[in-house]
Design a protein around this motif. Structure first.
Motif, PDB file in Angstrom:
ATOM      1  N   HIS A 214      44.629  46.459  32.012  1.00  0.00           N
ATOM      2  CA  HIS A 214      43.900  46.349  33.274  1.00  0.00           C
ATOM      3  C   HIS A 214      42.401  46.143  33.088  1.00  0.00           C
ATOM      4  O   HIS A 214      41.709  45.771  34.021  1.00  0.00           O
ATOM      5  CB  HIS A 214      44.154  47.588  34.145  1.00  0.00           C
ATOM      6  CG  HIS A 214      45.496  47.569  34.780  1.00  0.00           C
ATOM      7  ND1 HIS A 214      46.627  47.991  34.126  1.00  0.00           N
ATOM      8  CD2 HIS A 214      45.905  47.146  36.001  1.00  0.00           C
ATOM      9  CE1 HIS A 214      47.663  47.857  34.919  1.00  0.00           C
ATOM     10  NE2 HIS A 214      47.268  47.339  36.058  1.00  0.00           N
TER      11      HIS A 214
ATOM     12  N   ILE B  20      39.394  45.330  40.908  1.00  0.00           N
ATOM     13  CA  ILE B  20      40.619  46.082  41.159  1.00  0.00           C
ATOM     14  C   ILE B  20      40.658  46.472  42.627  1.00  0.00           C
ATOM     15  O   ILE B  20      39.740  47.105  43.143  1.00  0.00           O
ATOM     16  CB  ILE B  20      40.684  47.326  40.253  1.00  0.00           C
ATOM     17  CG1 ILE B  20      40.672  46.890  38.785  1.00  0.00           C
ATOM     18  CG2 ILE B  20      41.913  48.154  40.551  1.00  0.00           C
ATOM     19  CD1 ILE B  20      40.603  48.012  37.792  1.00  0.00           C
TER      20      ILE B  20
ATOM     21  N   THR C 173      49.284  51.386  40.081  1.00  0.00           N
ATOM     22  CA  THR C 173      49.053  51.976  38.757  1.00  0.00           C
ATOM     23  C   THR C 173      49.396  53.458  38.754  1.00  0.00           C
ATOM     24  O   THR C 173      49.995  53.961  37.810  1.00  0.00           O
ATOM     25  CB  THR C 173      47.589  51.762  38.317  1.00  0.00           C
ATOM     26  OG1 THR C 173      47.307  50.356  38.343  1.00  0.00           O
ATOM     27  CG2 THR C 173      47.341  52.297  36.933  1.00  0.00           C
TER      28      THR C 173
ATOM     29  N   GLN D 249      46.245  47.880  43.948  1.00  0.00           N
ATOM     30  CA  GLN D 249      46.468  47.895  42.499  1.00  0.00           C
ATOM     31  C   GLN D 249      46.349  49.319  41.952  1.00  0.00           C
ATOM     32  O   GLN D 249      47.101  49.726  41.074  1.00  0.00           O
ATOM     33  CB  GLN D 249      45.467  46.969  41.799  1.00  0.00           C
ATOM     34  CG  GLN D 249      45.668  46.842  40.315  1.00  0.00           C
ATOM     35  CD  GLN D 249      46.948  46.116  39.952  1.00  0.00           C
ATOM     36  OE1 GLN D 249      47.506  45.374  40.745  1.00  0.00           O
ATOM     37  NE2 GLN D 249      47.433  46.353  38.753  1.00  0.00           N
TER      38      GLN D 249
END
Length: 120
Positions: free
Chosen positions: A81, A89, A97, A93
């Motif tokens: 990432h 980001i 995660t 996202q």
């Protein structure tokens, strides 16, 4: 004057040599004193394990192994990432995660079990 009780125990040459090496390395006066120290030490360990319900060394090492697998996966995900420095980001996202990280512990436990069963 009463004498202390005695125990006569035959030793193999190899064990006798190990006790003698212990005597020399630890500055114990006689081989009898060295054997007494070692027997007392072994009895203390045995008595503690009978009355102790704490985790064993193996259990602790298994937990450390699982954590190491979990950390390895987490580091790999972080690297994936962050490899693109210009990447922005988004909040979705981050949620994705977080959900993915939750599964890492289960996967780490499974990998630990496979390792302990010599399957990998």
């Amino acid at each position: 004057m009463a004498r202390n009780p005695r125990i006569q125990v035959p030793f193999s040459d190899a064990l006798y040599q190990r006790i003698d090496n212990y005597k020399t390395a630890n500055g114990v006066a006689t081989i009898t004193d060295a054997a007494r120290e070692l027997i007392e030490f072994a009895l203390v360990i045995k008595e503690r394990t009978l009355n102790d319900d704490s985790r064993t060394t193996r259990e602790l090492l298994e937990e450390l192994l699982a954590k190491e697998y979990q950390n390895e996966t987490t580091i790999n995900q972080i690297y994936l990432h962050t490899v693109d420095l210009n990447k922005k980001i988004e909040h979705s996202q981050i949620d994705f995660t977080k959900e993915k990280l939750k599964s890492f512990k289960q996967k780490a436990m499974e990998k630990r079990d496979r390792f302990l069963n010599r399957e990998e």
